[in-house]
Enzyme design. Sequence first.
Site, PDB file in Angstrom:
ATOM      1  N   ARG A  48       0.806  -1.227   0.000  1.00  0.00           N
ATOM      2  CA  ARG A  48       0.000   0.000   0.000  1.00  0.00           C
ATOM      3  C   ARG A  48       0.840   1.279   0.000  1.00  0.00           C
ATOM      4  O   ARG A  48       0.311   2.370  -0.189  1.00  0.00           O
ATOM      5  CB  ARG A  48      -0.955  -0.005   1.203  1.00  0.00           C
ATOM      6  CG  ARG A  48      -2.189  -0.869   0.957  1.00  0.00           C
ATOM      7  CD  ARG A  48      -3.068  -0.947   2.175  1.00  0.00           C
ATOM      8  NE  ARG A  48      -2.548  -1.896   3.162  1.00  0.00           N
ATOM      9  CZ  ARG A  48      -2.962  -1.951   4.422  1.00  0.00           C
ATOM     10  NH1 ARG A  48      -3.877  -1.114   4.862  1.00  0.00           N
ATOM     11  NH2 ARG A  48      -2.465  -2.849   5.249  1.00  0.00           N
ATOM     12  N   GLU A  78      -8.174 -12.773  14.529  1.00  0.00           N
ATOM     13  CA  GLU A  78      -7.918 -11.821  13.447  1.00  0.00           C
ATOM     14  C   GLU A  78      -9.241 -11.300  12.893  1.00  0.00           C
ATOM     15  O   GLU A  78     -10.258 -11.990  12.904  1.00  0.00           O
ATOM     16  CB  GLU A  78      -7.113 -12.506  12.329  1.00  0.00           C
ATOM     17  CG  GLU A  78      -5.692 -12.825  12.715  1.00  0.00           C
ATOM     18  CD  GLU A  78      -4.941 -11.607  13.218  1.00  0.00           C
ATOM     19  OE1 GLU A  78      -4.701 -10.681  12.443  1.00  0.00           O
ATOM     20  OE2 GLU A  78      -4.603 -11.573  14.425  1.00  0.00           O
ATOM     21  N   ASN A 133      37.594  41.639   5.196  1.00  0.00           N
ATOM     22  CA  ASN A 133      36.291  41.999   4.646  1.00  0.00           C
ATOM     23  C   ASN A 133      36.301  41.745   3.150  1.00  0.00           C
ATOM     24  O   ASN A 133      37.196  42.205   2.445  1.00  0.00           O
ATOM     25  CB  ASN A 133      35.980  43.482   4.919  1.00  0.00           C
ATOM     26  CG  ASN A 133      34.527  43.794   4.612  1.00  0.00           C
ATOM     27  OD1 ASN A 133      33.646  43.561   5.427  1.00  0.00           O
ATOM     28  ND2 ASN A 133      34.269  44.305   3.415  1.00  0.00           N
TER      29      ASN A 133
HETATM   30  C1  UD1 Z   1      -0.857  -8.572  12.744  1.00  0.00           C
HETATM   31  C2  UD1 Z   1      -1.496  -9.431  13.821  1.00  0.00           C
HETATM   32  C3  UD1 Z   1      -2.710  -8.718  14.369  1.00  0.00           C
HETATM   33  C4  UD1 Z   1      -2.317  -7.370  14.917  1.00  0.00           C
HETATM   34  C5  UD1 Z   1      -1.594  -6.575  13.858  1.00  0.00           C
HETATM   35  C6  UD1 Z   1      -1.035  -5.316  14.455  1.00  0.00           C
HETATM   36  C7  UD1 Z   1      -1.088 -11.733  13.155  1.00  0.00           C
HETATM   37  C8  UD1 Z   1      -1.659 -12.958  12.561  1.00  0.00           C
HETATM   38  N1  UD1 Z   1      -1.898 -10.698  13.239  1.00  0.00           N
HETATM   39  O1  UD1 Z   1      -1.792  -8.444  11.708  1.00  0.00           O
HETATM   40  O2  UD1 Z   1      -3.315  -9.486  15.391  1.00  0.00           O
HETATM   41  O3  UD1 Z   1      -3.439  -6.667  15.376  1.00  0.00           O
HETATM   42  O4  UD1 Z   1      -0.498  -7.317  13.319  1.00  0.00           O
HETATM   43  O5  UD1 Z   1      -0.503  -4.516  13.471  1.00  0.00           O
HETATM   44  O6  UD1 Z   1       0.037 -11.736  13.580  1.00  0.00           O
HETATM   45  N2  UD1 Z   1       5.490  -9.815   8.576  1.00  0.00           N
HETATM   46  C9  UD1 Z   1       6.584 -10.532   8.191  1.00  0.00           C
HETATM   47  N3  UD1 Z   1       6.405 -11.723   7.547  1.00  0.00           N
HETATM   48  C10 UD1 Z   1       5.183 -12.216   7.299  1.00  0.00           C
HETATM   49  C11 UD1 Z   1       4.058 -11.466   7.697  1.00  0.00           C
HETATM   50  C12 UD1 Z   1       4.241 -10.278   8.345  1.00  0.00           C
HETATM   51  O7  UD1 Z   1       7.715 -10.110   8.414  1.00  0.00           O
HETATM   52  O8  UD1 Z   1       5.106 -13.304   6.720  1.00  0.00           O
HETATM   53  C13 UD1 Z   1       5.703  -8.526   9.266  1.00  0.00           C
HETATM   54  C14 UD1 Z   1       5.219  -7.348   8.447  1.00  0.00           C
HETATM   55  O9  UD1 Z   1       6.279  -6.810   7.692  1.00  0.00           O
HETATM   56  C15 UD1 Z   1       4.741  -6.386   9.503  1.00  0.00           C
HETATM   57  C16 UD1 Z   1       4.295  -7.288  10.643  1.00  0.00           C
HETATM   58  O10 UD1 Z   1       4.927  -8.519  10.442  1.00  0.00           O
HETATM   59  O11 UD1 Z   1       5.773  -5.568   9.991  1.00  0.00           O
HETATM   60  C17 UD1 Z   1       2.806  -7.450  10.689  1.00  0.00           C
HETATM   61  O12 UD1 Z   1       2.352  -7.990   9.476  1.00  0.00           O
HETATM   62  P1  UD1 Z   1       0.954  -7.608   8.898  1.00  0.00           P
HETATM   63  O13 UD1 Z   1       0.733  -8.346   7.653  1.00  0.00           O
HETATM   64  O14 UD1 Z   1       0.818  -6.143   8.875  1.00  0.00           O
HETATM   65  O15 UD1 Z   1       0.010  -8.230  10.014  1.00  0.00           O
HETATM   66  P2  UD1 Z   1      -1.490  -7.922  10.205  1.00  0.00           P
HETATM   67  O16 UD1 Z   1      -2.267  -8.770   9.300  1.00  0.00           O
HETATM   68  O17 UD1 Z   1      -1.681  -6.465  10.167  1.00  0.00           O
END
Ligand code: UD1
Length: 504
Positions: free
Chosen positions: A32, A179, A401
Site C-alpha cells: 500500500r 484476526e 572583509n
Molecule cells: C498482525 C497481527 C494482528 C495485529 C496486527 C497489528 C497476526 C496474525 N496478526 O496483523 O493481530 O493486530 O499485526 O498490526 O500476527 N510480517 C513478516 N512476515 C510475514 C508477515 C508479516 O515479516 O510473513 C511482518 C510485516 O512486515 C509487519 C508485521 O509482520 O511488519 C505485521 O504484518 P501484517 O501483515 O501487517 O500483520 P497484520 O495482518 O496487520
Amino acid sequence: MLQGDTAQPSSRSDASSEAVSTVVLAAGEGTRMRSATPKVLHRLAGRPLVEHAVRAAAGLDPDSLVVVLGHGRDAVAEHLTGLADALDRPVVTAVQEEQLGTGHAVSCGLSGLPTGLTGTVLVSYGDVPLLDSEALRALLAEHREAGNAVTVLTAVVDEPTGYGRMLRDADGRVTGIVEQKDATPEQAAITEINSGVYAFDAAVLTDALKRLSTDNAQGELYLTDVLSIARGDGRPVGALVCSDPWLVEGVNDRVQLARLGAELNRRLLLRWMRAGVTITDPNSVWLDADVELDRDVLLEPGVQLRGGTKVGEGAVVGPDTTLTGCVIHPGASVVRTHGEGAEIGPDAKVGPFAFLRPGTRLGTKGKIGTFVETKNAAIGDGTKVPHLSYVGDATIGERSNIGAATVFVNYDGVAKHHTVIGSHARTGADNMFVAPVEIGDGAYTAAGSVITQDVPPGAMAVARGKQRNIEGWVAKRRPGTAADQAAQQALSKEPTTNPTNDAQ
Ligand code: UD1
Ligand code: MG
C-alpha cells in the site's frame, strides 16, 4: 501510560538476569506504500521506520537483536549494517524467503539465534515507529512480574478494523486473539486490539511455533495462535494495555506515514521545549530525531533541522531556515538560510538568504550575509562576506572583509582550485579571485578587479581597465535623444569651462 493485568512485585529473584532476545519483523512487502523503496526504509524524523524499531529494541540492551527481512532485503540489510556500527552492537538479520505469516516470520528470526534459546523473546514490528524502549521495558517488566509465558501489548482504540481483537474470559483473563478476517460480528465489535508486540517465554514460543497451522481465513501461520496454544498447555498468558495508542500504530500507507510523522515531530518539539528551547510556532518547525539543541535556543517559524544538526546555547535559527548536518555554535544567528554540512562559529551571523554548502566553516563573530553562497570555505574569526558573493574552495583569515559581489573563481572547467586570503585584508567590491591565488595579510584589492596573480601583504592590487571619458559622445552619436537633451540642459547650467579638464 501502561497498565498491566497483574502488577505484583517479582517473585523470581533471578528474573531480571534472564536472557532477552528481540525480534523485529520487517519482511512484509508494504504494497500500500506503492513505492520502489521497501516500506521500512521510508523515513520519519530522518530515520527509516526500521531504524526506529531497532533503536527501541536496542534500548533494552538485549542479548540478541534479530531483524527478519524479506522484501527489499538487500537495501534494508545495508541500512542495518550502518546502524549496527552507529549503535556499536550486533544486529543480526534473518531472511524470510516467502511471507507465510507472522508466526513463520518469528520462526525465521529464531533461526538466526542459537538453538535451545532460553529467557524472554520480545517481538515487535519494523513498521511501528513510535514504539519506544520505555514501552518495551514496561512490557518486559509486566511479563516478568506476572510470571507469564506470553504477554501481549494491547491498546483500546476507537477504530479497531484490521487489527486482531483481544479475547478475554468473564474474569477478564486473556484467552486468545482473533484476526479481523476470522472474527464473528461479536468479536469484531471488541475494541481492545493486539498491537503485534509481545513478550514470550523462549521455550514456550519455540515449542508453539512448531504447532501452528494455516487453518485460518488467510492460510497463514499466525503468531497470535501461540497464545491459545500456550493457554491450552496451562501456561499463564496476559496483556499489558498501552494507554497511548500512538505507540503501537503501524504504517501501511503514506497517509499513515504523514500522520505518524506529524505526531512524532510534535513529541520531539515538546521534548525540546521542556528542555529549554523556545519554539515560536511549533506548527511550522520540523526536527529530525537526532537533532541536538542547547537551552535558550530560539527556533523561529518555518525551520527544519535535519541530519544531526546541533544548535548551541542562545543561538537563533529562522525564520524560514533548513539546516542539514550543521553545527551552529552558541549565540549565532542563522536567518532565512539553506545549509548543509556547515559549521557556524559563536556569535556569528548568517543570512538572510544564504546558501551554505558542505565544508563551510565560519569563525567567531564572522558574517555570511545576504545572497551569499559558500562551499568548502574556511572563513576566519570576525571575517565578513556581507553581500552577493560566491565563496568556493577558499581559506580566509581573521577580520578580513570581502567586498560585495565577489566571486571566488574556483573552477577552470576541469578542476577545482583553492584561494587563500590572509587576515585583515580588504578586498574591493566586484572582485574575481581566479584560483589558485593568494592575497597576503593586510592587502587591499581595488573594486572591479579580476585577480589572477598573488598579492603580497600590504599591497593594493588594481586589475581593471583605466577609465576614459569621451566628451560629447552622446551629442555626436545619439543626437536628439532624451539623453542628449538632458545632457545639453545639464551642460548649459555648468560653467563654460570644465575645471577638471583645465587642471590636466
Ligand atoms: C498482525 C497481527 C494482528 C495485529 C496486527 C497489528 C497476526 C496474525 N496478526 O496483523 O493481530 O493486530 O499485526 O498490526 O500476527 N510480517 C513478516 N512476515 C510475514 C508477515 C508479516 O515479516 O510473513 C511482518 C510485516 O512486515 C509487519 C508485521 O509482520 O511488519 C505485521 O504484518 P501484517 O501483515 O501487517 O500483520 P497484520 O495482518 O496487520
Ligand atoms: Mg499491519
